[in-house]
Design a protein around this motif. Sequence first.
Motif, PDB file in Angstrom:
ATOM      1  N   LEU A   1       0.818  -1.213   0.000  1.00 38.98           N
ATOM      2  CA  LEU A   1       0.000   0.000   0.000  1.00 38.98           C
ATOM      3  C   LEU A   1       0.855   1.266   0.000  1.00 38.98           C
ATOM      4  O   LEU A   1       0.441   2.302  -0.513  1.00 38.98           O
ATOM      5  N   GLN A   2       2.045   1.186   0.590  1.00 40.32           N
ATOM      6  CA  GLN A   2       2.934   2.351   0.607  1.00 40.32           C
ATOM      7  C   GLN A   2       3.776   2.462  -0.652  1.00 40.32           C
ATOM      8  O   GLN A   2       4.610   3.350  -0.762  1.00 40.32           O
ATOM      9  N   GLY A   3       3.561   1.576  -1.600  1.00 40.59           N
ATOM     10  CA  GLY A   3       4.251   1.669  -2.880  1.00 40.59           C
ATOM     11  C   GLY A   3       5.596   0.996  -2.930  1.00 40.59           C
ATOM     12  O   GLY A   3       6.340   1.177  -3.906  1.00 40.59           O
ATOM     13  N   GLY A   4       5.940   0.211  -1.898  1.00 40.09           N
ATOM     14  CA  GLY A   4       7.237  -0.460  -1.895  1.00 40.09           C
ATOM     15  C   GLY A   4       7.295  -1.654  -2.819  1.00 40.09           C
ATOM     16  O   GLY A   4       8.374  -2.185  -3.082  1.00 40.09           O
ATOM     17  N   VAL A   5       6.149  -2.077  -3.311  1.00 44.25           N
ATOM     18  CA  VAL A   5       6.067  -3.237  -4.196  1.00 44.25           C
ATOM     19  C   VAL A   5       5.129  -2.896  -5.350  1.00 44.25           C
ATOM     20  O   VAL A   5       4.000  -2.462  -5.113  1.00 44.25           O
ATOM     21  N   PRO A   6       5.556  -3.086  -6.590  1.00 44.74           N
ATOM     22  CA  PRO A   6       4.649  -2.847  -7.718  1.00 44.74           C
ATOM     23  C   PRO A   6       3.413  -3.731  -7.615  1.00 44.74           C
ATOM     24  O   PRO A   6       3.519  -4.919  -7.316  1.00 44.74           O
ATOM     25  N   ARG A   7       2.239  -3.172  -7.864  1.00 46.24           N
ATOM     26  CA  ARG A   7       0.992  -3.908  -7.732  1.00 46.24           C
ATOM     27  C   ARG A   7       0.928  -5.145  -8.636  1.00 46.24           C
ATOM     28  O   ARG A   7       0.303  -6.142  -8.288  1.00 46.24           O
ATOM     29  N   GLU A   8       1.591  -5.073  -9.806  1.00 47.65           N
ATOM     30  CA  GLU A   8       1.498  -6.201 -10.726  1.00 47.65           C
ATOM     31  C   GLU A   8       2.142  -7.461 -10.153  1.00 47.65           C
ATOM     32  O   GLU A   8       1.791  -8.576 -10.523  1.00 47.65           O
ATOM     33  N   PHE A   9       3.105  -7.288  -9.199  1.00 42.88           N
ATOM     34  CA  PHE A   9       3.746  -8.448  -8.592  1.00 42.88           C
ATOM     35  C   PHE A   9       2.735  -9.310  -7.852  1.00 42.88           C
ATOM     36  O   PHE A   9       2.791 -10.530  -7.891  1.00 42.88           O
TER      37      PHE A   9
ATOM     38  N   SER B   1       2.629 -16.473 -10.602  1.00 40.65           N
ATOM     39  CA  SER B   1       3.933 -17.080 -10.862  1.00 40.65           C
ATOM     40  C   SER B   1       5.063 -16.336 -10.154  1.00 40.65           C
ATOM     41  O   SER B   1       6.164 -16.867 -10.011  1.00 40.65           O
ATOM     42  N   ARG B   2       4.799 -15.110  -9.715  1.00 40.21           N
ATOM     43  CA  ARG B   2       5.842 -14.301  -9.075  1.00 40.21           C
ATOM     44  C   ARG B   2       5.579 -14.069  -7.586  1.00 40.21           C
ATOM     45  O   ARG B   2       6.454 -13.586  -6.870  1.00 40.21           O
ATOM     46  N   VAL B   3       4.376 -14.391  -7.130  1.00 40.20           N
ATOM     47  CA  VAL B   3       4.006 -13.995  -5.777  1.00 40.20           C
ATOM     48  C   VAL B   3       4.786 -14.760  -4.716  1.00 40.20           C
ATOM     49  O   VAL B   3       5.029 -14.234  -3.624  1.00 40.20           O
ATOM     50  N   ASN B   4       5.211 -15.987  -4.994  1.00 40.36           N
ATOM     51  CA  ASN B   4       5.989 -16.733  -3.999  1.00 40.36           C
ATOM     52  C   ASN B   4       7.297 -16.024  -3.683  1.00 40.36           C
ATOM     53  O   ASN B   4       7.692 -15.910  -2.511  1.00 40.36           O
ATOM     54  N   GLU B   5       7.977 -15.553  -4.720  1.00 39.69           N
ATOM     55  CA  GLU B   5       9.228 -14.819  -4.505  1.00 39.69           C
ATOM     56  C   GLU B   5       8.970 -13.500  -3.786  1.00 39.69           C
ATOM     57  O   GLU B   5       9.755 -13.076  -2.921  1.00 39.69           O
ATOM     58  N   LEU B   6       7.861 -12.866  -4.127  1.00 44.71           N
ATOM     59  CA  LEU B   6       7.501 -11.614  -3.455  1.00 44.71           C
ATOM     60  C   LEU B   6       7.269 -11.852  -1.966  1.00 44.71           C
ATOM     61  O   LEU B   6       7.755 -11.087  -1.121  1.00 44.71           O
ATOM     62  N   VAL B   7       6.542 -12.914  -1.632  1.00 46.61           N
ATOM     63  CA  VAL B   7       6.274 -13.218  -0.226  1.00 46.61           C
ATOM     64  C   VAL B   7       7.569 -13.472   0.534  1.00 46.61           C
ATOM     65  O   VAL B   7       7.760 -12.998   1.660  1.00 46.61           O
ATOM     66  N   GLU B   8       8.501 -14.211  -0.081  1.00 47.29           N
ATOM     67  CA  GLU B   8       9.774 -14.475   0.593  1.00 47.29           C
ATOM     68  C   GLU B   8      10.528 -13.182   0.877  1.00 47.29           C
ATOM     69  O   GLU B   8      11.123 -13.009   1.945  1.00 47.29           O
ATOM     70  N   GLU B   9      10.504 -12.245  -0.063  1.00 45.42           N
ATOM     71  CA  GLU B   9      11.183 -10.978   0.132  1.00 45.42           C
ATOM     72  C   GLU B   9      10.480 -10.115   1.184  1.00 45.42           C
ATOM     73  O   GLU B   9      11.131  -9.426   1.968  1.00 45.42           O
TER      74      GLU B   9
ATOM     75  N   GLU C   1      17.719  -3.454   1.097  1.00 43.89           N
ATOM     76  CA  GLU C   1      16.527  -2.615   1.225  1.00 43.89           C
ATOM     77  C   GLU C   1      15.595  -2.747   0.018  1.00 43.89           C
ATOM     78  O   GLU C   1      14.439  -2.294   0.057  1.00 43.89           O
ATOM     79  N   ILE C   2      16.062  -3.393  -1.040  1.00 45.49           N
ATOM     80  CA  ILE C   2      15.267  -3.565  -2.261  1.00 45.49           C
ATOM     81  C   ILE C   2      14.690  -4.978  -2.303  1.00 45.49           C
ATOM     82  O   ILE C   2      15.386  -5.963  -2.023  1.00 45.49           O
ATOM     83  N   LEU C   3      13.416  -5.090  -2.670  1.00 44.10           N
ATOM     84  CA  LEU C   3      12.783  -6.398  -2.824  1.00 44.10           C
ATOM     85  C   LEU C   3      13.158  -6.962  -4.186  1.00 44.10           C
ATOM     86  O   LEU C   3      12.830  -6.394  -5.224  1.00 44.10           O
ATOM     87  N   ARG C   4      13.863  -8.089  -4.166  1.00 46.45           N
ATOM     88  CA  ARG C   4      14.338  -8.696  -5.406  1.00 46.45           C
ATOM     89  C   ARG C   4      13.858 -10.141  -5.489  1.00 46.45           C
ATOM     90  O   ARG C   4      13.653 -10.803  -4.472  1.00 46.45           O
ATOM     91  N   GLU C   5      13.725 -10.631  -6.724  1.00 47.24           N
ATOM     92  CA  GLU C   5      13.221 -11.985  -6.933  1.00 47.24           C
ATOM     93  C   GLU C   5      14.332 -13.011  -7.127  1.00 47.24           C
ATOM     94  O   GLU C   5      14.047 -14.194  -7.306  1.00 47.24           O
ATOM     95  N   ASP C   6      15.586 -12.581  -7.058  1.00 47.37           N
ATOM     96  CA  ASP C   6      16.685 -13.490  -7.366  1.00 47.37           C
ATOM     97  C   ASP C   6      17.563 -13.780  -6.155  1.00 47.37           C
ATOM     98  O   ASP C   6      18.745 -14.083  -6.298  1.00 47.37           O
ATOM     99  N   ARG C   7      16.991 -13.702  -4.965  1.00 56.20           N
ATOM    100  CA  ARG C   7      17.784 -13.980  -3.767  1.00 56.20           C
ATOM    101  C   ARG C   7      18.132 -15.468  -3.694  1.00 56.20           C
ATOM    102  O   ARG C   7      17.307 -16.326  -4.025  1.00 56.20           O
ATOM    103  N   SER C   8      19.338 -15.767  -3.223  1.00 57.46           N
ATOM    104  CA  SER C   8      19.726 -17.168  -3.043  1.00 57.46           C
ATOM    105  C   SER C   8      19.856 -17.534  -1.569  1.00 57.46           C
ATOM    106  O   SER C   8      19.578 -18.673  -1.188  1.00 57.46           O
ATOM    107  N   ALA C   9      20.273 -16.585  -0.732  1.00 58.03           N
ATOM    108  CA  ALA C   9      20.429 -16.869   0.694  1.00 58.03           C
ATOM    109  C   ALA C   9      19.062 -16.976   1.364  1.00 58.03           C
ATOM    110  O   ALA C   9      18.131 -16.242   1.043  1.00 58.03           O
TER     111      ALA C   9
END
Length: 353
Positions: A206-214, A219-227, A278-286
Motif C-alpha cells: 500500500l505504501q508503494g514499496g512493491v509494484p501492484r502487478e507483482f 507465478s511471481r508472488v511466492n518470490e515476493l512473499v519471501e522478500e 533494502e530492495i525487494l528482489r526476486e533473485d535472492r539465493s540466501a
Amino acid sequence: MSDYVLGRRVLSDRRFSRAAAVVPGAPRLNSAAPSPTSIMSLDGTDHARLRRIVAAAFTTGKVAALAPLVQRTAADLLEGMSHCGSPADLVTSFAEPLPVAVLGTLLGVPVEDREIFDSSVEVLFDITASSDLEKSRQRLLLVDYMSTLIDRKRQRDDNDLLTDLIRAHDGDALSKAELVSLGLALLTAGYETTVGQISLAALAILQGGVPREFVKDESRVNELVEELLRANPSTALSFPRVALEDVELGDISIRAGEAVVVSLLHGNRDDRAFTEPEILREDRSAAHLTFGHGIHRCLGAPLARLQVRTALLQLFAFFPALRLTEDEPTARSAVVWKDGLITRGLDSLRVTW
C-alpha cells in the motif's frame, strides 16, 4: 547478534541452549518468554520428541490440503469488508480473523471459543503492553482454557491436531504439561506472528514499496512473499539462548552462562548476505532468518507462507484500488503500530477502495 552468518550459527549451534535460558536466574532481555515445558524452550531429545509428534501436521501435503480453507476464509472476510463498506480496518477485518480461523480449524478450537485467544495470545510476546500481574492472569486463563478443551475433546473423536496430541499423551508420548503447553504454543505462536506478517506485507504494498502487478501474478508472488518475509519480519528477535560453554563468535568471546539474542531483522538485512537488502528482489539465493534456523526453525513456516500468499493475492484482486485512508488531524492515523510486544505488527491499518 546482527550478523547473518553468526546469527545462523547461534541458532543452530547446540552449545547455545534454549532450555538454559528459561531456568530461574537465567539472563533475560525482557519478560517475554514461553513456558519451560514449551517446545520453544526445550533442547535435545525432549525437543526432538515433541517436534516429531507435531511435524506430521505441517508436511507439504498437509499444508496444501488446507489451501481451500484459507482461500474460502479469506474470500468470506473480504466479502464482509465489502458489505460493511469503506473505510475499514484491515487488521481487525482481515489480518486477525484469517489466522484465527485457520489455526482454530487445524487444532480443533470451537468457533465460539476463538475470542478467548484473540484477547489473550499476545501474552507470549508481551514486554510492556501489560503489567506482570495481568500477564500472569492471561497465562493462567489460557492454560485453564486449554486444559478444559482437552478434557472436552476426550469425549469426542475429532479429526484435528489437538485430538492427535491427546492420543499421543494417552500413548505416553507426551506428559499432561507438555500436551497443554504444546497446544498453546501452536496456537499462540502461529497466530500473532502471522497477523503481523499479513499486515506488514499489505502495508509495504500500500505504501508503494512493491509494484501492484507483482501481487497479481501468481507465478511471481511466492518470490515476493519471501522478500516481504525477509525485509519485514514480524518476529524481529529470537528468544535468548544461553552459552553452555565458552564460545568464540567472530571477534566476540561469549562466556558460559551468558545469553545471546539474534536480531532476525538485522540478519535479514545484512548486506554481506543480501545485495541491496533494502530492495525487494526476486533473485535472492540466501535463506532469510524470519522463521529461524536449526532445530528450532518454525514448524508452521509453510502454513504461514500459505496464509500470507493467499491473503495478498485475494486482497488486491478483490480490491484493486485499495489504498490507505488519508490521515486527518482529528482522526486516527491510517497506520498505528502495536506497542509493548517483542513482535512487530500493526494495531490498525485503515484502508479505503
